[in-house]
Design a protein around this motif. Structure first.
Motif, mmCIF file in Angstrom:
data_model
loop_
_atom_site.group_PDB
_atom_site.id
_atom_site.type_symbol
_atom_site.label_atom_id
_atom_site.label_comp_id
_atom_site.label_asym_id
_atom_site.label_seq_id
_atom_site.Cartn_x
_atom_site.Cartn_y
_atom_site.Cartn_z
ATOM 1 N N LEU A 228 0.821 -1.212 0.000
ATOM 2 C CA LEU A 228 0.000 0.000 0.000
ATOM 3 C C LEU A 228 0.854 1.262 0.000
ATOM 4 O O LEU A 228 0.565 2.215 -0.723
ATOM 5 N N GLN A 229 1.906 1.298 0.816
ATOM 6 C CA GLN A 229 2.721 2.507 0.941
ATOM 7 C C GLN A 229 3.360 2.892 -0.387
ATOM 8 O O GLN A 229 3.438 4.084 -0.726
ATOM 9 N N LEU A 230 3.809 1.903 -1.138
ATOM 10 C CA LEU A 230 4.446 2.203 -2.422
ATOM 11 C C LEU A 230 3.414 2.684 -3.440
ATOM 12 O O LEU A 230 3.691 3.596 -4.237
ATOM 13 N N ILE A 231 2.228 2.105 -3.414
ATOM 14 C CA ILE A 231 1.172 2.527 -4.330
ATOM 15 C C ILE A 231 0.738 3.959 -4.026
ATOM 16 O O ILE A 231 0.554 4.777 -4.935
ATOM 17 N N LEU A 232 0.552 4.284 -2.745
ATOM 18 C CA LEU A 232 0.189 5.648 -2.371
ATOM 19 C C LEU A 232 1.286 6.626 -2.772
ATOM 20 O O LEU A 232 1.002 7.747 -3.211
ATOM 21 N N ARG A 233 2.520 6.219 -2.605
ATOM 22 C CA ARG A 233 3.646 7.072 -3.016
ATOM 23 C C ARG A 233 3.587 7.340 -4.511
ATOM 24 O O ARG A 233 3.785 8.485 -4.953
ATOM 25 N N ASN A 234 3.317 6.317 -5.301
ATOM 26 C CA ASN A 234 3.252 6.481 -6.754
ATOM 27 C C ASN A 234 2.095 7.396 -7.155
ATOM 28 O O ASN A 234 2.216 8.182 -8.103
ATOM 29 N N ILE A 235 0.970 7.288 -6.442
ATOM 30 C CA ILE A 235 -0.181 8.146 -6.745
ATOM 31 C C ILE A 235 0.159 9.610 -6.496
ATOM 32 O O ILE A 235 -0.150 10.497 -7.309
#
Length: 295
Positions: A228-235
């Protein structure tokens, strides 16, 4: 009996102590409260400093924009799996290593303890670690998030101190007289008496796993494995790039969307672990203090 029923007299020191504690509590809790409040407020009100105690221009647009990204649910699923599996493996390897190193009859325990402590100050670096992970076939693999980095020298030291100070050696002597072996003694006697330290280490490991994104950034290539943390970072990075590359009204819309999602991302990423924390908080101080060095 009458003396026991008398109320304790509140002294000036008590008033000062409670006042300082209240101020520190506000200092700690207000940033969390502000983030939640800002996530429901208009970005312009937050930027102008008008948001203090209550949301201004109440809106759920930040959350709706964020939840439009379907990959968030994939990230949630992956993060939960990484947290559960990583915590279980981390507790197992750290607790067993700590117990072994706490046994005085373990030959070479000082040497092995020195090796663990050495890793707290020196490591091979990112490139050798990456090559090692790839050679073991863990690159872009689910196990890379839960297996290679499960051992923590700090956790082992804390748990070893707990075992040395809280588990009497006489228990092992009595168990051995009754015909109990090492494995049975550890599983049936040591582990039930170590719930406090296990809960503390479990909390530390779980929080670390939940917030981890750097290992995923380096060792995971497939987006289906991203936490989740990496996906939120990418967003957030994508929104910032759209803001920077856009112009006119499109840039303003992208900027507003980025500001709306900024605080919503923090709430979405931290809320689950904050809900779990109160259930293990009662073990936290107990586990650390029992594992502390006693004079």
């Amino acid at each position: 009996m009458s003396s026991l029923k008398k109320k304790k007299k509140v002294t000036k020191f008590d008033i000062i102590l409670y006042s300082i504690s209240a101020i520190l509590l506000i200092i700690i809790l207000y940033p969390i409260y502000f983030v939640v409040t800002a996530s429901f407020s208009e970005p312009a009100a937050v930027a102008s400093g008008n948001v203090w105690l209550w949301p201004k221009g109440f809106t759920l647009e930040g959350y709706t924009e964020l939840l439009k990204h379907k990959e968030i649910w994939i990230g949630y699923k992956n993060t939960i799996l990484y947290t559960v599996a990583g915590t279980a493996i981390g507790i197992f390897v750290n607790i067993t290593a700590a117990y072994t190193l706490s046994r005085k009859d373990f030959v070479g325990r000082k040497f092995f303890m020195l090796l663990f402590v050495f890793t707290m100050f020196f490591n091979g670096g990112l490139i050798p670690t990456f090559l090692t992970v790839k050679r073991f076939g863990l690159y872009d693999n689910f196990l890379v998030m839960v297996l290679p980095f499960s051992v923590s020298a700090f956790n082992i030291i804390v748990a070893r101190t707990f075992f040395q100070n809280s588990i009497p050696s006489s228990l092992w002597d009595q168990a051995r007289i009754d015909g109990c072996g090492n494995v049975r003694y550890f599983v049936q006697i040591v582990v039930p008496l170590s719930k406090a330290i296990i809960s503390v280490l479990g909390l530390w490991i779980a929080v670390g796993q939940w917030n981890s994104y750097f290992n995923a950034l380096i060792y995971l290539k497939s987006s289906s494995l991203h936490p989740l943390q990496l996906i939120l970072r990418n967003i957030l990075i994508t929104n910032n790039m759209q803001t920077a590359l856009g112009s006119g009204e499109a840039a303003q819309i992208a900027l507003r969307r980025a500001n709306l999602m900024r605080y919503s991302v923090i709430v979405v990423s931290t809320l689950p672990i904050m809900c779990v924390y109160p259930f293990v908080q009662k073990y936290f101080n107990k586990g650390v203090m029992i594992g502390a060095v006693k004079g």
